[in-house]
Write a protein that holds these residues in place. Structure first.
Motif, PDB file in Angstrom:
ATOM      1  N   ASP A 121       0.834  -1.215   0.000  1.00  9.90           N
ATOM      2  CA  ASP A 121       0.000   0.000   0.000  1.00  9.90           C
ATOM      3  C   ASP A 121       0.864   1.259   0.000  1.00  9.90           C
ATOM      4  O   ASP A 121       0.551   2.241  -0.675  1.00  9.90           O
ATOM      5  CB  ASP A 121      -0.941   0.020   1.204  1.00  9.90           C
ATOM      6  CG  ASP A 121      -2.115  -0.926   1.048  1.00  9.90           C
ATOM      7  OD1 ASP A 121      -2.482  -1.242  -0.107  1.00  9.90           O
ATOM      8  OD2 ASP A 121      -2.654  -1.358   2.087  1.00  9.90           O
ATOM      9  N   ARG A 162       2.170   1.682  -3.467  1.00 12.80           N
ATOM     10  CA  ARG A 162       1.102   2.158  -4.353  1.00 12.80           C
ATOM     11  C   ARG A 162       0.904   3.662  -4.199  1.00 12.80           C
ATOM     12  O   ARG A 162       0.798   4.401  -5.181  1.00 12.80           O
ATOM     13  CB  ARG A 162      -0.203   1.412  -4.078  1.00 12.80           C
ATOM     14  CG  ARG A 162      -1.346   1.790  -5.016  1.00 12.80           C
ATOM     15  CD  ARG A 162      -2.678   1.215  -4.563  1.00 12.80           C
ATOM     16  NE  ARG A 162      -2.996   1.465  -3.162  1.00 12.80           N
ATOM     17  CZ  ARG A 162      -3.386   2.652  -2.663  1.00 12.80           C
ATOM     18  NH1 ARG A 162      -3.494   3.691  -3.448  1.00 12.80           N
ATOM     19  NH2 ARG A 162      -3.666   2.787  -1.385  1.00 12.80           N
ATOM     20  N   ARG A 163       0.914   4.133  -2.941  1.00 14.22           N
ATOM     21  CA  ARG A 163       0.780   5.582  -2.701  1.00 14.22           C
ATOM     22  C   ARG A 163       1.974   6.338  -3.287  1.00 14.22           C
ATOM     23  O   ARG A 163       1.804   7.379  -3.927  1.00 14.22           O
ATOM     24  CB  ARG A 163       0.674   5.866  -1.203  1.00 14.22           C
ATOM     25  CG  ARG A 163      -0.697   5.616  -0.610  1.00 14.22           C
ATOM     26  CD  ARG A 163      -0.803   6.110   0.830  1.00 14.22           C
ATOM     27  NE  ARG A 163       0.089   5.425   1.742  1.00 14.22           N
ATOM     28  CZ  ARG A 163      -0.156   4.247   2.305  1.00 14.22           C
ATOM     29  NH1 ARG A 163      -1.299   3.622   2.061  1.00 14.22           N
ATOM     30  NH2 ARG A 163       0.716   3.688   3.122  1.00 14.22           N
TER      31      ARG A 163
END
Length: 152
Positions: A116, A119-120
């Motif tokens: 995550d 992804r950010r």
């Protein structure tokens, strides 16, 4: 600069442990301390020894994921490549960046806390660099070898 076998022994020892005190280093390479220190200083001044650094255990500081990002740029002209490389130099998550010949224009090694987090990072940093056309991410399943030591 000519590097002889004693210099190579010094470099091998310092690659394994950059905190070696000169007396211990001299003992390991078979020199007395003064000539050993002179050789180390000569290697530093010539740029053979670029710098000293601490190698951290990424998992112990919360950086558990390494990914490789293959970047295609919108163009390969000098201005676009320079804009991209300058942007990559300013992103601490990008720990390695290579301009490539071949299928992609650049290859990055990126570290992140988890998927995550990556992804950010990709959506807020990599894809926002206006020189980037596409990002293709490869996620390694197992680390077999990671070394900063060069063969001597």
């Amino acid at each position: 600069m000519k590097i002889d076998q004693i210099d190579r022994r010094i470099l091998r020892a310092l690659q394994k442990d950059g905190r070696l005190q000169n007396v211990e280093l001299a003992k390991r390479v078979g020199l007395s301390p003064s000539p050993c220190l002179r050789r180390v200083r000569r290697l530093e001044e010539a740029g053979v020894i670029d710098r000293y650094a601490a190698l951290l255990d990424a998992s112990k500081i919360g950086v558990n994921l390494t990914v490789f990002a293959r970047i295609s740029l919108i163009s390969q002209d000098a201005e676009t490549v320079e804009r991209f490389t300058n942007a990559m130099r300013n992103l601490p998550q990008v720990v390695e960046c290579y301009v490539m010949a071949g299928e992609c224009d650049a290859l990055l090694r990126v570290v992140a806390a988890d998927l995550d987090d990556y992804r950010r990072f990709q959506s807020t940093h990599l894809t926002r660099v206006n020189a980037v056309q596409t990002v293709k991410t490869d996620i390694p399943l197992q680390k077999i070898k990671l070394s900063s030591e060069l063969p001597l």
